[in-house]
Design a protein around this motif. Structure first.
Motif, mmCIF file in Angstrom:
data_model
loop_
_atom_site.group_PDB
_atom_site.id
_atom_site.type_symbol
_atom_site.label_atom_id
_atom_site.label_comp_id
_atom_site.label_asym_id
_atom_site.label_seq_id
_atom_site.Cartn_x
_atom_site.Cartn_y
_atom_site.Cartn_z
ATOM 1 N N GLU A 207 0.849 -1.204 0.000
ATOM 2 C CA GLU A 207 0.000 0.000 0.000
ATOM 3 C C GLU A 207 0.881 1.250 0.000
ATOM 4 O OE1 GLU A 207 -3.230 0.262 -0.327
ATOM 5 O OE2 GLU A 207 -3.948 -1.748 0.135
ATOM 6 N N GLY A 208 1.978 1.203 0.736
ATOM 7 C CA GLY A 208 2.893 2.346 0.777
ATOM 8 C C GLY A 208 3.474 2.629 -0.600
ATOM 9 N N MET A 209 3.868 1.577 -1.315
ATOM 10 C CA MET A 209 4.378 1.745 -2.672
ATOM 11 C C MET A 209 3.272 2.304 -3.580
ATOM 12 S SD MET A 209 7.535 0.929 -2.783
ATOM 13 C CE MET A 209 7.861 0.807 -4.544
ATOM 14 N N ALA A 210 2.056 1.742 -3.430
ATOM 15 C CA ALA A 210 0.944 2.159 -4.282
ATOM 16 C C ALA A 210 0.643 3.650 -4.099
ATOM 17 C CB ALA A 210 -0.305 1.323 -3.981
ATOM 18 N N VAL A 211 0.671 4.114 -2.838
ATOM 19 C CA VAL A 211 0.402 5.537 -2.582
ATOM 20 C C VAL A 211 1.401 6.396 -3.364
ATOM 21 C CG1 VAL A 211 0.490 7.352 -0.808
ATOM 22 C CG2 VAL A 211 -0.698 5.222 -0.331
ATOM 23 N N GLY A 212 2.676 6.006 -3.329
ATOM 24 C CA GLY A 212 3.712 6.755 -4.049
ATOM 25 C C GLY A 212 3.495 6.747 -5.552
ATOM 26 N N ILE A 213 3.215 5.572 -6.108
ATOM 27 C CA ILE A 213 3.048 5.462 -7.564
ATOM 28 C C ILE A 213 1.814 6.237 -8.033
ATOM 29 C CG2 ILE A 213 2.640 3.858 -9.490
ATOM 30 C CD1 ILE A 213 4.159 1.718 -7.833
ATOM 31 N N PHE A 214 0.691 6.052 -7.327
ATOM 32 C CA PHE A 214 -0.536 6.753 -7.728
ATOM 33 C C PHE A 214 -0.355 8.268 -7.606
ATOM 34 C CE2 PHE A 214 -2.936 2.673 -6.775
ATOM 35 C CZ PHE A 214 -3.287 2.439 -8.096
ATOM 36 N N VAL A 233 -8.800 6.750 -6.479
ATOM 37 C CA VAL A 233 -8.143 5.543 -5.970
ATOM 38 C C VAL A 233 -7.155 5.930 -4.861
ATOM 39 C CG1 VAL A 233 -6.571 3.642 -6.558
ATOM 40 C CG2 VAL A 233 -8.423 4.253 -8.130
ATOM 41 N N GLN A 234 -6.434 7.022 -5.122
ATOM 42 C CA GLN A 234 -5.405 7.489 -4.200
ATOM 43 C C GLN A 234 -5.974 7.810 -2.810
ATOM 44 O OE1 GLN A 234 -3.857 11.041 -5.802
ATOM 45 N NE2 GLN A 234 -1.910 10.889 -4.729
ATOM 46 N N LEU A 235 -7.153 8.422 -2.783
ATOM 47 C CA LEU A 235 -7.770 8.747 -1.495
ATOM 48 C C LEU A 235 -8.050 7.476 -0.702
ATOM 49 C CD1 LEU A 235 -10.291 11.652 -2.170
ATOM 50 C CD2 LEU A 235 -8.323 11.645 -0.615
ATOM 51 N N ASP A 236 -8.573 6.464 -1.408
ATOM 52 C CA ASP A 236 -8.808 5.182 -0.732
ATOM 53 C C ASP A 236 -7.493 4.588 -0.245
ATOM 54 O OD1 ASP A 236 -11.474 5.439 -1.476
ATOM 55 O OD2 ASP A 236 -11.348 4.032 -3.161
ATOM 56 N N GLU A 237 -6.473 4.645 -1.110
ATOM 57 C CA GLU A 237 -5.192 4.004 -0.760
ATOM 58 C C GLU A 237 -4.535 4.644 0.452
ATOM 59 O OE1 GLU A 237 -4.748 1.270 -1.870
ATOM 60 O OE2 GLU A 237 -5.319 1.159 -3.959
ATOM 61 N N SER A 238 -4.685 5.959 0.595
ATOM 62 C CA SER A 238 -4.023 6.564 1.753
ATOM 63 C C SER A 238 -4.736 6.136 3.034
ATOM 64 C CB SER A 238 -3.913 8.077 1.625
ATOM 65 O OG SER A 238 -5.155 8.633 1.377
ATOM 66 N N ARG A 239 -6.054 5.869 2.925
ATOM 67 C CA ARG A 239 -6.769 5.308 4.087
ATOM 68 C C ARG A 239 -6.229 3.904 4.407
ATOM 69 N NH1 ARG A 239 -11.685 6.511 1.764
ATOM 70 N NH2 ARG A 239 -12.025 4.334 1.313
ATOM 71 N N HIS A 240 -5.962 3.142 3.348
ATOM 72 C CA HIS A 240 -5.461 1.776 3.562
ATOM 73 C C HIS A 240 -4.071 1.792 4.198
ATOM 74 C CE1 HIS A 240 -8.117 0.611 -0.116
ATOM 75 N NE2 HIS A 240 -8.813 1.027 0.915
ATOM 76 N N ALA A 241 -3.236 2.717 3.713
ATOM 77 C CA ALA A 241 -1.890 2.813 4.294
ATOM 78 C C ALA A 241 -2.001 3.237 5.760
ATOM 79 C CB ALA A 241 -1.030 3.790 3.505
ATOM 80 N N ALA A 242 -2.992 4.084 6.069
ATOM 81 C CA ALA A 242 -3.209 4.493 7.457
ATOM 82 C C ALA A 242 -3.633 3.303 8.314
ATOM 83 C CB ALA A 242 -4.266 5.596 7.526
ATOM 84 N N PHE A 243 -4.465 2.432 7.755
ATOM 85 C CA PHE A 243 -4.859 1.204 8.457
ATOM 86 C C PHE A 243 -3.607 0.378 8.763
ATOM 87 C CE2 PHE A 243 -6.389 -3.365 7.721
ATOM 88 C CZ PHE A 243 -6.843 -3.542 9.015
ATOM 89 N N GLY A 244 -2.720 0.292 7.765
ATOM 90 C CA GLY A 244 -1.465 -0.443 7.947
ATOM 91 C C GLY A 244 -0.673 0.119 9.104
ATOM 92 N N ILE A 314 10.463 6.947 -5.212
ATOM 93 C CA ILE A 314 9.193 6.258 -4.984
ATOM 94 C C ILE A 314 9.157 5.600 -3.596
ATOM 95 C CG2 ILE A 314 9.755 3.990 -6.026
ATOM 96 C CD1 ILE A 314 6.700 5.979 -6.897
ATOM 97 N N PHE A 315 10.319 5.132 -3.131
ATOM 98 C CA PHE A 315 10.384 4.503 -1.814
ATOM 99 C C PHE A 315 10.320 5.549 -0.696
ATOM 100 C CE2 PHE A 315 12.580 1.593 -4.717
ATOM 101 C CZ PHE A 315 11.980 0.389 -4.406
ATOM 102 N N MET A 316 11.011 6.695 -0.944
ATOM 103 C CA MET A 316 11.060 7.741 0.086
ATOM 104 C C MET A 316 9.719 8.475 0.192
ATOM 105 S SD MET A 316 14.063 7.529 1.443
ATOM 106 C CE MET A 316 14.314 9.034 2.390
ATOM 107 N N HIS A 317 8.822 8.231 -0.764
ATOM 108 C CA HIS A 317 7.531 8.926 -0.757
ATOM 109 C C HIS A 317 6.706 8.550 0.471
ATOM 110 C CE1 HIS A 317 3.395 9.917 -1.838
ATOM 111 N NE2 HIS A 317 3.861 10.729 -2.759
ATOM 112 N N THR A 318 6.506 7.250 0.710
ATOM 113 C CA THR A 318 5.644 6.834 1.809
ATOM 114 C C THR A 318 6.172 5.613 2.559
ATOM 115 O OG1 THR A 318 3.686 7.700 0.697
ATOM 116 C CG2 THR A 318 3.286 6.038 2.375
#
Ligand SMILES: [Fe+2]
Ligand SMILES: [Fe+2]
Length: 358
Positions: A207-214, A233-244, A314-318
């Motif tokens: 999810e962290g990688m996905a947030v960066g790519i999106f 999609v990005q808004l949903d993904e940042s919620r998912h990364a927050a769950f993580g 991309i890794f340093m993003h999230t």
């Protein structure tokens, strides 16, 4: 440090240890492996009230953030093949290289289209894995709050599978099969034995990688339809990364030193292998079509003085900031991350606000 994964697919480029798949038969058989044996511990709970308030709040936010991939998107908007939808240089690898080599504009545009269809296809396969994994988490997580959230994330991921597959089918007319490196890594997460490792692997790493790519796509694209889809999609993904982050924070608190080291090594192994591919899977598929030799491309990319800065972006993003905050990148692993170009510099704040969790 444990041994590297995918050790039988390694190829040295100078000091860089790359992952490279060259056997077409083996790649086909990896893609054909559609049945995966997954250990799963199912937990009941009789505690129906909320025990972790932050998680329940996140679930409430998720309910409000629902959207319909068919009716909320204006599918009548075009995604024309003959127009640039990203900057010609800097955003995608093939058009940047071809431009530097003096290729004509039409060739660069075709390469951008192909590479983007390939990227979006890989994101789509990743979304399918996320959907499957959240189904597992609904069973395996111990608290009702986590079950609520994982259950609600299943529908988010279903929607992402829907919207990306529709975009590829309706607007791009292409769907590339899954890359071998990605298939192996996703299977590893789906096969992970405990909900803790599954959460770390999918919710924090992927999810962290996905947030960066999106986020990069959303910032770079000039096509309104694509921008709208990716932003949603990005808004949903940042919620998912927050769950993580929220669940991992709890896990970290309750873990022994040995368990923490195991998680730190697992995170390193997955990100190392992901980084080790250096787009070779894409280059083997698309490079020859544009007269590019995959090995030459990787060799010259690795030789660029600015490679660590570019590669780590991309890794340093999230994902790296989140692992740092969790205490899952420590002095034990940080230098190794730096040596492979995943960690660079010393800015460890996530570039996207995970305020959705607060
Ligand atoms: Fe997703
Ligand atoms: Fe997600």
């Amino acid at each position: 440090m444990p041994s590297k994964i995918l050790s039988d697919h390694r190829r040295a480029f100078g000091e860089f240890d790359a992952v490279d798949f060259v056997d077409d038969k083996e790649i086909a058989s990896l893609r054909g492996k559609i049945d995966v044996d997954v250990p799963l511990d199912l937990h009941w709970t009789w505690e129906y009230g909320s025990e972790i308030e932050e998680l329940r709040n996140l679930y409430e936010r998720g309910k409000k953030g629902q959207w319909n991939a068919e009716t909320d998107i204006d599918w009548s908007q075009a995604f024309p093949r003959g127009e640039w939808f990203m900057p010609r240089e800097g955003a995608l690898m093939l058009p940047s290289i071809l431009t530097a080599m003096g290729a004509d504009e039409q060739t660069c545009r075709r390469a951008a289209f192909d590479e983007f269809a390939h990227l979006l296809s890989q994101l789509l396969h990743g979304e399918q894995a996320a959907m499957q994994l959240c189904g597992q988490l609904t069973n395996a997580c111990p608290t009702m709050d986590a079950k609520f959230y994982a259950g609600s994330q299943v529908i988010d991921e279903v929607r992402h599978v829907e919207v990306l597959s529709k975009f590829l089918e309706r607007k791009m007319g292409t769907l590339y099969p899954i890359d071998p490196t990605l298939k192996i890594l996703l299977d590893m997460l789906l096969e992970a034995p405990t909900w803790k490792t599954k959460t770390l692997g999918m919710q924090t790493l992927f999810e962290g990688m996905a947030v960066g790519i999106f986020d990069n796509i959303a910032k770079a694209t000039t096509n309104p339809l694509l921008k709208d889809i990716i932003r949603r999609v990005q808004l949903d993904e940042s919620r998912h990364a927050a769950f993580g982050i929220l669940s991992m924070r709890q896990v970290v608190k309750e873990s022994t030193r040995e368990e923490l080291e195991h998680m730190e090594d697992f995170a390193f192994a997955i990100l190392e292998a992901l980084n080790a591919n250096q787009q070779l899977d894409m280059l083997r598929l698309l490079g020859p079509k544009y007269g590019l030799d995959p090995e030459n491309v990787v060799q010259s990319t690795l030789a660029l003085p600015e490679w660590p800065a570019l590669n780590s972006e991309i890794f340093m993003h999230t994902v790296v900031p989140n692992l740092k905050r969790l205490g899952l990148i420590t002095d034990r692993t940080e230098d190794a991350y730096r040596r492979i170009g995943v960690v660079y510099g010393d800015r460890f704040e996530p570039q996207q606000d995970l305020g959705v969790a607060s």
